[in-house]
Design an enzyme around this catalytic site. Structure first.
Site, PDB file in Angstrom:
ATOM      1  N   CYS A 122       0.837  -1.210   0.000  1.00  0.00           N
ATOM      2  CA  CYS A 122       0.000   0.000   0.000  1.00  0.00           C
ATOM      3  C   CYS A 122       0.870   1.259   0.000  1.00  0.00           C
ATOM      4  CB  CYS A 122      -0.918  -0.016   1.227  1.00  0.00           C
ATOM      5  SG  CYS A 122      -1.949   1.446   1.345  1.00  0.00           S
TER       6      CYS A 122
ATOM      7  N   CYS B 215      -0.454   4.185   2.106  1.00  0.00           N
ATOM      8  CA  CYS B 215      -0.315   4.012   3.564  1.00  0.00           C
ATOM      9  C   CYS B 215       1.148   4.195   3.988  1.00  0.00           C
ATOM     10  CB  CYS B 215      -0.738   2.613   4.014  1.00  0.00           C
ATOM     11  SG  CYS B 215      -2.179   1.935   3.225  1.00  0.00           S
ATOM     12  N   ASP B 216       2.078   3.620   3.228  1.00  0.00           N
ATOM     13  CA  ASP B 216       3.459   3.499   3.710  1.00  0.00           C
ATOM     14  C   ASP B 216       4.472   4.355   2.959  1.00  0.00           C
ATOM     15  OD1 ASP B 216       2.524   1.612   5.495  1.00  0.00           O
ATOM     16  OD2 ASP B 216       2.874  -0.060   4.129  1.00  0.00           O
TER      17      ASP B 216
END
Ligand SMILES: Cc1cc2nc3c(=O)[nH]c(=O)nc-3n(C[C@H](O)[C@H](O)[C@H](O)COP(=O)(O)OP(=O)(O)OC[C@H]3O[C@@H](n4cnc5c(N)ncnc54)[C@H](O)[C@@H]3O)c2cc1C
Length: 309
Positions: A137, A140-141
Protein backbone atom coordinates in the site's frame (compact mmCIF):
# COMPACT_ATOMS: atom_id res chain seq x y z
CA UNK A 1 -22.58 2.99 14.22
CA UNK A 2 -24.73 -0.13 14.42
CA UNK A 3 -27.73 -0.35 16.62
CA UNK A 4 -27.32 -3.34 18.90
CA UNK A 5 -30.04 -5.38 17.28
CA UNK A 6 -29.49 -8.68 15.60
CA UNK A 7 -32.15 -9.00 12.91
CA UNK A 8 -31.99 -7.05 9.65
CA UNK A 9 -33.56 -7.19 6.22
CA UNK A 10 -30.10 -7.15 4.64
CA UNK A 11 -26.57 -7.68 5.90
CA UNK A 12 -23.79 -6.44 3.63
CA UNK A 13 -20.38 -7.99 4.28
CA UNK A 14 -17.67 -5.49 3.33
CA UNK A 15 -17.91 -1.69 3.18
CA UNK A 16 -15.86 -0.94 0.08
CA UNK A 17 -17.39 0.99 -2.85
CA UNK A 18 -19.57 -2.01 -3.76
CA UNK A 19 -20.92 -2.62 -0.25
CA UNK A 20 -21.49 1.08 0.44
CA UNK A 21 -23.48 1.52 -2.79
CA UNK A 22 -25.60 -1.55 -2.02
CA UNK A 23 -26.25 -0.05 1.44
CA UNK A 24 -27.36 3.24 -0.12
CA UNK A 25 -29.81 1.56 -2.51
CA UNK A 26 -31.22 -0.94 0.01
CA UNK A 27 -31.70 1.60 2.81
CA UNK A 28 -33.26 4.10 0.40
CA UNK A 29 -35.78 1.35 -0.43
CA UNK A 30 -36.62 1.41 3.30
CA UNK A 31 -34.93 -1.88 4.18
CA UNK A 32 -33.05 -2.23 7.47
CA UNK A 33 -29.40 -2.62 6.57
CA UNK A 34 -26.23 -3.57 8.45
CA UNK A 35 -22.81 -3.20 6.81
CA UNK A 36 -20.14 -5.26 8.54
CA UNK A 37 -16.45 -4.69 7.85
CA UNK A 38 -13.36 -6.07 9.52
CA UNK A 39 -11.55 -2.77 8.85
CA UNK A 40 -12.34 0.84 8.16
CA UNK A 41 -15.01 1.56 5.53
CA UNK A 42 -13.66 2.31 2.05
CA UNK A 43 -11.97 -1.02 1.30
CA UNK A 44 -9.29 -0.70 -1.35
CA UNK A 45 -10.04 3.02 -1.77
CA UNK A 46 -7.90 3.42 1.33
CA UNK A 47 -4.97 1.87 -0.54
CA UNK A 48 -5.27 4.10 -3.60
CA UNK A 49 -3.37 7.36 -3.89
CA UNK A 50 -5.14 9.06 -6.78
CA UNK A 51 -8.21 8.01 -8.78
CA UNK A 52 -8.66 9.46 -12.26
CA UNK A 53 -11.20 7.07 -13.76
CA UNK A 54 -14.25 7.40 -11.56
CA UNK A 55 -16.94 9.44 -13.29
CA UNK A 56 -17.64 12.84 -11.80
CA UNK A 57 -14.14 13.44 -10.46
CA UNK A 58 -11.23 14.45 -12.69
CA UNK A 59 -8.99 13.32 -9.84
CA UNK A 60 -9.69 12.36 -6.24
CA UNK A 61 -7.69 10.71 -3.47
CA UNK A 62 -8.94 7.24 -2.53
CA UNK A 63 -9.57 8.00 1.18
CA UNK A 64 -11.48 11.19 0.22
CA UNK A 65 -13.77 9.21 -2.09
CA UNK A 66 -14.27 6.64 0.70
CA UNK A 67 -15.45 9.42 3.02
CA UNK A 68 -17.91 10.77 0.43
CA UNK A 69 -19.25 7.29 -0.29
CA UNK A 70 -19.72 6.58 3.42
CA UNK A 71 -21.76 9.79 3.85
CA UNK A 72 -23.97 8.70 0.95
CA UNK A 73 -24.24 5.10 2.12
CA UNK A 74 -25.48 5.98 5.60
CA UNK A 75 -27.75 8.95 4.77
CA UNK A 76 -30.91 6.80 4.64
CA UNK A 77 -30.25 4.90 7.85
CA UNK A 78 -27.90 2.05 6.93
CA UNK A 79 -25.83 0.92 9.92
CA UNK A 80 -22.11 0.24 9.91
CA UNK A 81 -20.33 -1.97 12.44
CA UNK A 82 -16.96 -3.55 12.93
CA UNK A 83 -16.86 -7.31 12.42
CA UNK A 84 -14.85 -9.81 10.44
CA UNK A 85 -17.33 -12.32 9.10
CA UNK A 86 -16.28 -15.93 9.53
CA UNK A 87 -19.39 -17.75 8.23
CA UNK A 88 -22.84 -17.45 6.68
CA UNK A 89 -25.32 -20.16 7.54
CA UNK A 90 -28.19 -20.49 5.10
CA UNK A 91 -31.33 -21.27 7.06
CA UNK A 92 -33.68 -20.62 4.14
CA UNK A 93 -35.76 -17.53 4.91
CA UNK A 94 -33.21 -16.33 7.49
CA UNK A 95 -29.42 -16.38 7.12
CA UNK A 96 -27.11 -16.28 10.14
CA UNK A 97 -23.90 -14.27 9.86
CA UNK A 98 -21.17 -14.99 12.45
CA UNK A 99 -18.25 -12.67 13.18
CA UNK A 100 -14.81 -13.15 14.70
CA UNK A 101 -16.10 -11.29 17.80
CA UNK A 102 -18.47 -14.27 18.29
CA UNK A 103 -21.46 -12.10 17.45
CA UNK A 104 -24.29 -13.47 15.38
CA UNK A 105 -26.64 -11.42 13.21
CA UNK A 106 -29.61 -12.62 11.17
CA UNK A 107 -30.89 -11.28 7.89
CA UNK A 108 -33.32 -12.33 5.18
CA UNK A 109 -30.78 -11.43 2.53
CA UNK A 110 -26.99 -11.18 2.52
CA UNK A 111 -24.74 -9.33 0.07
CA UNK A 112 -21.12 -10.46 -0.06
CA UNK A 113 -18.86 -7.49 -0.92
CA UNK A 114 -15.55 -8.62 0.56
CA UNK A 115 -13.37 -7.70 -2.42
CA UNK A 116 -9.92 -9.05 -3.10
CA UNK A 117 -6.57 -8.71 -1.39
CA UNK A 118 -3.13 -8.14 -2.91
CA UNK A 119 -1.45 -11.32 -4.11
CA UNK A 120 1.85 -12.03 -2.35
CA UNK A 121 5.03 -12.99 -4.20
CA UNK A 122 5.57 -16.02 -1.98
CA UNK A 123 9.35 -15.54 -1.81
CA UNK A 124 11.67 -15.91 1.21
CA UNK A 125 11.79 -12.74 3.31
CA UNK A 126 8.39 -11.42 2.19
CA UNK A 127 6.41 -12.29 5.31
CA UNK A 128 9.41 -11.68 7.62
CA UNK A 129 9.88 -8.10 6.38
CA UNK A 130 6.21 -7.26 5.86
CA UNK A 131 5.77 -3.82 7.48
CA UNK A 132 9.57 -3.45 7.67
CA UNK A 133 10.19 -2.49 4.04
CA UNK A 134 7.74 -4.81 2.31
CA UNK A 135 4.41 -3.10 1.61
CA UNK A 136 1.26 -3.56 -0.47
CA UNK A 137 0.00 0.00 0.00
CA UNK A 138 1.88 3.04 -1.32
CA UNK A 139 -0.64 5.53 0.05
CA UNK A 140 -0.32 4.01 3.56
CA UNK A 141 3.46 3.50 3.71
CA UNK A 142 5.01 5.71 1.00
CA UNK A 143 5.79 8.54 3.41
CA UNK A 144 8.21 6.27 5.32
CA UNK A 145 10.44 6.12 2.23
CA UNK A 146 11.22 9.78 1.61
CA UNK A 147 14.41 10.05 -0.49
CA UNK A 148 14.93 6.27 -0.38
CA UNK A 149 15.61 3.71 -3.11
CA UNK A 150 12.53 1.62 -3.85
CA UNK A 151 11.35 -1.07 -6.20
CA UNK A 152 7.77 -1.75 -7.22
CA UNK A 153 7.04 -5.30 -8.36
CA UNK A 154 4.43 -5.66 -11.12
CA UNK A 155 3.57 -4.32 -14.56
CA UNK A 156 -0.20 -3.67 -14.44
CA UNK A 157 -2.22 -0.51 -13.79
CA UNK A 158 -1.81 -0.59 -10.01
CA UNK A 159 1.97 -1.11 -10.16
CA UNK A 160 2.46 1.75 -12.61
CA UNK A 161 0.06 4.15 -10.87
CA UNK A 162 1.43 3.52 -7.42
CA UNK A 163 5.02 3.57 -8.75
CA UNK A 164 4.44 7.09 -10.09
CA UNK A 165 2.91 8.12 -6.76
CA UNK A 166 6.05 6.85 -4.98
CA UNK A 167 8.42 8.84 -7.22
CA UNK A 168 6.98 11.99 -5.59
CA UNK A 169 8.48 10.80 -2.29
CA UNK A 170 11.39 8.45 -2.96
CA UNK A 171 14.81 9.21 -4.48
CA UNK A 172 14.16 6.63 -7.20
CA UNK A 173 11.70 3.86 -7.99
CA UNK A 174 12.51 0.85 -10.19
CA UNK A 175 9.59 -1.09 -11.62
CA UNK A 176 10.54 -4.78 -11.70
CA UNK A 177 8.40 -6.42 -14.40
CA UNK A 178 8.22 -10.19 -14.93
CA UNK A 179 7.54 -9.90 -18.67
CA UNK A 180 9.38 -7.85 -21.32
CA UNK A 181 6.55 -5.27 -21.42
CA UNK A 182 4.02 -3.48 -19.22
CA UNK A 183 0.37 -4.60 -18.99
CA UNK A 184 -0.85 -1.16 -17.85
CA UNK A 185 -3.14 0.99 -20.01
CA UNK A 186 -1.30 2.93 -22.78
CA UNK A 187 -2.05 6.30 -21.13
CA UNK A 188 -0.37 5.20 -17.89
CA UNK A 189 2.57 3.70 -19.78
CA UNK A 190 3.17 6.98 -21.64
CA UNK A 191 3.05 8.93 -18.42
CA UNK A 192 5.33 6.47 -16.62
CA UNK A 193 7.95 6.63 -19.36
CA UNK A 194 8.08 10.40 -18.97
CA UNK A 195 8.64 10.19 -15.19
CA UNK A 196 12.35 10.98 -14.68
CA UNK A 197 12.49 9.14 -11.35
CA UNK A 198 10.91 5.91 -12.61
CA UNK A 199 13.20 3.20 -14.04
CA UNK A 200 12.22 -0.14 -15.57
CA UNK A 201 13.75 -3.57 -15.15
CA UNK A 202 11.93 -5.88 -17.58
CA UNK A 203 12.02 -9.69 -17.68
CA UNK A 204 13.11 -9.92 -14.04
CA UNK A 205 11.55 -11.50 -10.95
CA UNK A 206 12.34 -11.04 -7.27
CA UNK A 207 13.44 -14.41 -5.84
CA UNK A 208 14.11 -13.38 -2.23
CA UNK A 209 14.21 -10.37 0.05
CA UNK A 210 17.12 -9.58 2.38
CA UNK A 211 17.32 -7.42 5.44
CA UNK A 212 19.00 -6.84 8.76
CA UNK A 213 17.47 -6.99 12.24
CA UNK A 214 15.44 -3.86 11.50
CA UNK A 215 14.42 -3.66 7.86
CA UNK A 216 14.82 -4.63 4.21
CA UNK A 217 18.18 -3.82 2.61
CA UNK A 218 18.13 -5.64 -0.73
CA UNK A 219 16.58 -8.14 -3.12
CA UNK A 220 17.79 -11.09 -5.17
CA UNK A 221 16.61 -11.10 -8.78
CA UNK A 222 16.60 -13.51 -11.70
CA UNK A 223 16.55 -12.60 -15.37
CA UNK A 224 13.62 -14.63 -16.73
CA UNK A 225 15.15 -14.81 -20.22
CA UNK A 226 18.79 -15.66 -19.46
CA UNK A 227 18.50 -17.14 -15.95
CA UNK A 228 21.22 -14.73 -14.76
CA UNK A 229 21.02 -13.89 -11.08
CA UNK A 230 21.74 -10.51 -9.52
CA UNK A 231 21.19 -8.48 -6.36
CA UNK A 232 19.99 -4.91 -5.84
CA UNK A 233 20.38 -2.82 -2.68
CA UNK A 234 17.04 -1.19 -1.80
CA UNK A 235 15.28 0.40 1.18
CA UNK A 236 11.85 -0.98 0.43
CA UNK A 237 9.58 -2.72 -2.05
CA UNK A 238 5.93 -2.38 -2.94
CA UNK A 239 4.17 -5.41 -4.42
CA UNK A 240 1.33 -5.17 -6.99
CA UNK A 241 1.13 -8.55 -8.70
CA UNK A 242 -2.61 -9.20 -8.86
CA UNK A 243 -5.31 -10.10 -6.40
CA UNK A 244 -6.94 -13.03 -4.63
CA UNK A 245 -10.63 -13.24 -3.63
CA UNK A 246 -11.60 -12.81 0.02
CA UNK A 247 -13.98 -15.76 0.08
CA UNK A 248 -12.69 -18.22 2.70
CA UNK A 249 -15.77 -17.81 4.96
CA UNK A 250 -18.10 -18.68 2.07
CA UNK A 251 -16.47 -21.88 0.78
CA UNK A 252 -19.11 -24.19 2.26
CA UNK A 253 -21.97 -22.42 0.41
CA UNK A 254 -20.92 -23.92 -2.95
CA UNK A 255 -21.02 -20.54 -4.73
CA UNK A 256 -17.34 -20.20 -5.74
CA UNK A 257 -15.52 -21.03 -8.96
CA UNK A 258 -12.31 -23.06 -8.93
CA UNK A 259 -10.24 -19.89 -8.33
CA UNK A 260 -12.39 -18.83 -5.37
CA UNK A 261 -14.35 -15.98 -7.04
CA UNK A 262 -18.13 -15.87 -6.37
CA UNK A 263 -20.33 -16.88 -9.30
CA UNK A 264 -23.45 -14.71 -9.79
CA UNK A 265 -26.02 -14.04 -12.46
CA UNK A 266 -26.71 -10.60 -13.99
CA UNK A 267 -28.79 -9.67 -10.95
CA UNK A 268 -25.79 -10.40 -8.67
CA UNK A 269 -27.65 -13.41 -7.24
CA UNK A 270 -25.68 -16.52 -6.30
CA UNK A 271 -27.30 -19.92 -6.60
CA UNK A 272 -28.34 -19.69 -2.93
CA UNK A 273 -31.65 -17.75 -2.76
CA UNK A 274 -31.17 -14.50 -0.82
CA UNK A 275 -27.35 -14.48 -1.07
CA UNK A 276 -25.85 -11.96 -3.50
CA UNK A 277 -22.27 -10.95 -4.35
CA UNK A 278 -20.88 -7.74 -5.83
CA UNK A 279 -17.66 -6.00 -6.80
CA UNK A 280 -14.15 -7.41 -6.89
CA UNK A 281 -15.12 -10.62 -5.10
CA UNK A 282 -17.28 -11.65 -8.06
CA UNK A 283 -16.23 -13.62 -11.13
CA UNK A 284 -16.11 -10.59 -13.45
CA UNK A 285 -14.01 -9.28 -16.37
CA UNK A 286 -13.20 -5.90 -14.75
CA UNK A 287 -12.39 -5.07 -11.13
CA UNK A 288 -12.72 -1.32 -10.65
CA UNK A 289 -14.56 1.20 -8.49
CA UNK A 290 -17.11 1.91 -11.23
CA UNK A 291 -17.96 -1.77 -11.70
CA UNK A 292 -18.19 -2.40 -7.93
CA UNK A 293 -20.55 0.58 -7.61
CA UNK A 294 -22.67 -0.65 -10.54
CA UNK A 295 -22.90 -4.12 -9.00
CA UNK A 296 -23.85 -2.57 -5.65
CA UNK A 297 -26.71 -0.61 -7.21
CA UNK A 298 -28.11 -3.73 -8.88
CA UNK A 299 -27.84 -5.86 -5.74
CA UNK A 300 -29.30 -3.13 -3.48
CA UNK A 301 -32.32 -2.96 -5.77
CA UNK A 302 -32.59 -6.73 -6.28
CA UNK A 303 -32.71 -7.54 -2.56
CA UNK A 304 -35.70 -5.23 -2.34
CA UNK A 305 -37.52 -7.24 -5.05
CA UNK A 306 -36.42 -10.52 -3.45
CA UNK A 307 -37.81 -9.49 -0.05
CA UNK A 308 -41.13 -8.38 -1.56
CA UNK A 309 -41.79 -11.92 -2.76
C1 LIG B 1 -3.42 -0.05 -5.28
C2 LIG B 1 -4.75 -0.05 -5.95
C3 LIG B 1 -5.08 0.98 -6.82
C4 LIG B 1 -6.34 0.98 -7.47
N1 LIG B 1 -6.63 2.02 -8.30
C5 LIG B 1 -7.86 2.08 -8.88
C6 LIG B 1 -8.23 3.18 -9.72
O1 LIG B 1 -7.44 4.11 -9.94
N2 LIG B 1 -9.48 3.17 -10.26
C7 LIG B 1 -10.38 2.17 -10.05
O2 LIG B 1 -11.49 2.23 -10.55
N3 LIG B 1 -10.05 1.11 -9.27
C8 LIG B 1 -8.82 1.04 -8.67
N4 LIG B 1 -8.49 -0.02 -7.88
C9 LIG B 1 -9.48 -1.10 -7.72
C10 LIG B 1 -10.60 -0.72 -6.75
O3 LIG B 1 -10.01 -0.25 -5.55
C11 LIG B 1 -11.50 -1.92 -6.49
O4 LIG B 1 -12.00 -2.39 -7.72
C12 LIG B 1 -12.67 -1.57 -5.56
O5 LIG B 1 -12.22 -1.07 -4.33
C13 LIG B 1 -13.54 -2.82 -5.33
O6 LIG B 1 -14.54 -2.51 -4.43
P1 LIG B 1 -15.24 -3.64 -3.56
O7 LIG B 1 -16.29 -2.96 -2.77
O8 LIG B 1 -15.64 -4.77 -4.43
O9 LIG B 1 -14.11 -4.27 -2.62
P2 LIG B 1 -13.02 -3.62 -1.66
O10 LIG B 1 -12.77 -2.20 -1.95
O11 LIG B 1 -11.87 -4.56 -1.69
O12 LIG B 1 -13.71 -3.70 -0.21
C14 LIG B 1 -13.93 -4.93 0.41
C15 LIG B 1 -14.16 -4.71 1.90
O13 LIG B 1 -14.54 -5.95 2.49
C16 LIG B 1 -13.92 -6.08 3.76
N5 LIG B 1 -13.82 -7.50 4.07
C17 LIG B 1 -13.11 -8.47 3.44
N6 LIG B 1 -13.32 -9.66 4.02
C18 LIG B 1 -14.19 -9.45 5.05
C19 LIG B 1 -14.79 -10.29 6.04
N7 LIG B 1 -14.57 -11.61 6.08
N8 LIG B 1 -15.61 -9.73 6.94
C20 LIG B 1 -15.88 -8.38 6.93
N9 LIG B 1 -15.33 -7.54 6.01
C21 LIG B 1 -14.50 -8.07 5.10
C22 LIG B 1 -12.55 -5.41 3.58
O14 LIG B 1 -12.04 -5.00 4.83
C23 LIG B 1 -12.91 -4.25 2.66
O15 LIG B 1 -13.21 -3.08 3.39
C24 LIG B 1 -7.26 -0.07 -7.23
C25 LIG B 1 -6.93 -1.10 -6.34
C26 LIG B 1 -5.69 -1.10 -5.71
C27 LIG B 1 -5.35 -2.23 -4.75
Amino acid sequence: MAEKKTNYDVIIIGAGPGGMTAALYASRANLSVLMLDRGIYGGNLNNTAEIENYTGFSSIKGPDLAEKMYQGATQFGANYAYGGVTAIEDGGEWKTVTTDMDEQFRARAVIIATGASQRHLGVPGEEEFSGRGVSYCAVCDGAFFKDKQLIVVGGGDSAVEEGMYLTQLAASVTLVVRKDHLRAQPLLQDRAKKDPKLKFLFSHSVTSIDGDDVKVNGVHLVNNETGDKSTMPIDGLFIYVGSVPMTKPFESLGILDDQGWVITDQKMATKVPGIYAIGDVRQTPLRQIATAVGDGAIAGQEVYHYLQK
